[in-house]
Write a protein that holds these residues in place. Sequence first.
Motif, short mmCIF file in Angstrom:
data_model
loop_
_atom_site.label_atom_id
_atom_site.label_comp_id
_atom_site.label_asym_id
_atom_site.label_seq_id
_atom_site.Cartn_x
_atom_site.Cartn_y
_atom_site.Cartn_z
N ALA A 14 0.83 -1.21 0.00
CA ALA A 14 0.00 0.00 0.00
C ALA A 14 0.86 1.25 0.00
CB ALA A 14 -0.92 -0.01 1.21
N ARG A 15 1.94 1.23 0.76
CA ARG A 15 2.83 2.39 0.78
C ARG A 15 3.52 2.57 -0.57
NH1 ARG A 15 3.74 4.86 5.54
NH2 ARG A 15 2.85 3.86 7.41
N GLU A 20 4.06 5.75 -5.63
CA GLU A 20 3.98 5.86 -7.09
C GLU A 20 2.86 6.82 -7.50
OE1 GLU A 20 6.16 4.71 -9.25
OE2 GLU A 20 7.26 4.05 -7.46
N ALA A 21 1.76 6.83 -6.75
CA ALA A 21 0.68 7.76 -7.07
C ALA A 21 1.15 9.20 -6.89
CB ALA A 21 -0.54 7.48 -6.19
N VAL A 71 11.14 17.28 -5.68
CA VAL A 71 9.99 16.71 -4.96
C VAL A 71 9.97 15.19 -5.10
CG1 VAL A 71 7.47 16.60 -4.86
CG2 VAL A 71 8.60 18.80 -5.16
N ILE A 72 10.17 14.72 -6.32
CA ILE A 72 10.16 13.27 -6.55
C ILE A 72 11.29 12.59 -5.78
CG2 ILE A 72 10.46 11.48 -8.31
CD1 ILE A 72 9.05 13.39 -10.29
N ALA A 191 -4.34 10.09 -4.52
CA ALA A 191 -3.40 9.10 -4.01
C ALA A 191 -4.03 8.29 -2.87
CB ALA A 191 -2.12 9.78 -3.54
N TYR A 192 -4.66 9.00 -1.94
CA TYR A 192 -5.36 8.30 -0.86
C TYR A 192 -6.42 7.36 -1.41
CZ TYR A 192 -3.39 11.60 2.59
OH TYR A 192 -2.56 12.33 3.41
N HIS A 193 -7.17 7.85 -2.37
CA HIS A 193 -8.27 7.05 -2.93
C HIS A 193 -7.74 5.80 -3.63
CE1 HIS A 193 -12.25 6.29 -4.62
NE2 HIS A 193 -11.63 6.00 -5.75
N GLU A 194 -6.64 5.95 -4.35
CA GLU A 194 -6.07 4.81 -5.06
C GLU A 194 -5.62 3.73 -4.08
OE1 GLU A 194 -2.50 3.89 -8.31
OE2 GLU A 194 -3.29 5.93 -8.04
#
Length: 792
Positions: A14-15, A20-21, A71-72, A191-194
């Motif tokens: 999940a992390r 990646e999201a 940022v990435i 991202a949270y939703h994915e």
Amino acid sequence: MTVVARNKAIAAQARRIYIEALVNGVVALGRAINEAAAKLLLQSAEYAVMVARRDGVQAWNRHGPAWQAGVISGIRHAAVYGIVEVSKPAETANAASPLSLVDDDTIEREITASRLSLAMMDKATWEFTDLRTRMQILELQDELAAQDLFRANVVAKLVLDAWTRSGLSNSDWQMLRAELHQEFAQLLGEAYHEVNAWLLTQSVMPEVDLRPFIRRATQAAGTPAYPGMSAEDQMRSGGPIRGSSGLPMASASTVVHPAALAARSPISSQAEEVLQLLQRIVGGQVPAFAATRLEGRATAMSAGATALAPIPGAAATGLAPRLSSAIKHAQEALQRAPLQSPGAPEVPAPQVLEELQTRNQAFKQVLKQAAETPAERATIELVAMMFQSILMEEHIPATVRVWFARLQMPVLRVAVSEPDFFATTDHPARQLIDRMGSCVMGFSAGSGSSSGGGGGSSGPDPLEREIKRVVQVVEAYPDTGRRVFQTVLTEFEKFLDNYFENENQTTRHGVSLAQQVEQRETLAIQYTIELRKMLSAVPVQDGVREFLFHIWADVLAVTAVRAGAQSEQTRQMKRAAADLIWSASAKVSREERAEVIRRLPPLLKTLRDGMSQAGMAIERQDEQVRTLNNALAAAFTAKSAQIPRERLEELMDQLETFEAMLPEGGDDFDIDQTMVRDLSGHESEGMEVVAEGGSDPSPAMLAWAKELQVGGWYMLDYRNRNEAVQLAWRGTRRQMALFVTTSGRGVLFQLSRMAGFLQAGLLLPAQDESLTVKATRNALAKLDVDPSRLLN
């Protein structure tokens, strides 16, 4: 594979999905910012602004790619090695000098990070709640770590660190801030939703709804999660506080027994329930908070009606010198106009408001460091969350919210020192905020002035100026506790009465008409009562008696209002009443009958003139005259009882001195509902009278109708119109109420009819609950997401 090992593997995956999201989202975000920057150059503006935009866009074009890469890189590094929290300067400074902790650089860093974090969580709160709950189960944690990459404030710090390292400046950020906030809020929410969607495919807590904020008519379980609160109210407030957050659930013991609420309005009962829930939830985390608030509640209730005097014991907790000094310093900093440079153009109110809001949030951490007890830190957090909610209320214009923002520190001072602030709904600080907020809900958000108000184009509306004055008075007396709030609350209520009566162009005509109606109706009822007393033992024919009570009492009232109680015209109407009584008594002699015949034509003319002045239609006048003619015919045939001459003379004397028998100032006169008359005859071009509609009101609805305060905004469904109205006037005995539309048309209610409209849902408040109650409910929702913030 064991269950624990499987869960850890799922959590790790999940992390990875989350990382990646975020990375993919940053790439797309860069393209969106490029488009936004290009559009800025096409917008017309002053020369200096255009030059600044050109320089900022050039800086973005040069350094934007490096920022994206930073940022990435920062996200991937944090995912592998974590984030080590660096000690804050405030934590290493001299504890004896707390004021040195607040330097400009620290505040600006806190402000920028706070803005971005708040913007992201504003859209992603419920997704984060569900994700956090699932990760707690998978990783067997009580709470996510403070530097967990799932937290929005951690992502915001990485973003801003990369921004600074890439060579971009704070002014570049401010130029693109709106687009950056919007894109990052969307990125984090997606991202949270994915991750949540993937966890659902792995059967991780599938019963957690990914959209709990959708309003539903009823709950699936059929039982309200808040004791005593309807499911609809829960959905309106954003959903119930769920036990998965670690916060204790409210039990049935928090519910007030229905018998205790029998004579209370639904709004008051609901407000008490919210405060009781707050006591239980916060008290579960900070026991000292609940104990001091319950003690303060008991003290406030025992103090009773000591309005302007300080409540003994309410400030017993006091303010620690270090916290008091920190609050004073924060207040002084907020009083200085933010973003304003000498000689520069005035900064728009929304920009000033955002600056004040973020400064308040930044000062919160400094104040918490100055606090000495967990209860003080919890109070600081609660007040900050309340004001964050109030300052985000879009129905209040930014020009007014700027002044609300400056109340945060004075309110914090009383909330810490007076425990009943979070225990009772009648604390004057709460009442002041609620009263001012309810009055400005109808302001034009674009102009900052009330629709149809008295300010015009020459400056702020008088109501806005009064709010400014109130705030400045509160700021000027920081050490007087509730007394200054109670004093300015009383002054504000007096101002409202004068404002709607004399200064507001939209309402003053309607208020004048309503006052005339009330004066007329009050006099008519008083005249009716006195006439009944006078004629109780006099043998007057029933038709004449009814005419005097229901028709002529109103004529006397109208004449007294228009011409004066002692005018010749009013005395003429009184003599007409005496002549009518004499004419309708038995006439046994020829001389008396001849006298009646002689007096009858001028008497009937006077009666018709009086009925015309009272606004009675010709058809109804004819009906009344026919009834009187029947009474006079009965007198001629001696079927009615004879009135002794001495009694007639006494009645005439009493009528001449009628006003002397009326209650002075109305102090001893109370209008009972059985006395309330039909007001439909008072319809005029500028005022409608509600004479029908609604339902039979319950005692709770009558109590609610009595509570409605001048200045509040409502939606009225009447005569095939559904429109916004403002309560502009309450009668001296609160038996009448005038609502005024934005176009100036008045709508007059009697108390029982208004209660009936409330019960039928035809009259609905613009706010489901007061500002402070709504803010408290929003604070509870935030505590559901992150209960640790009370003590952090």
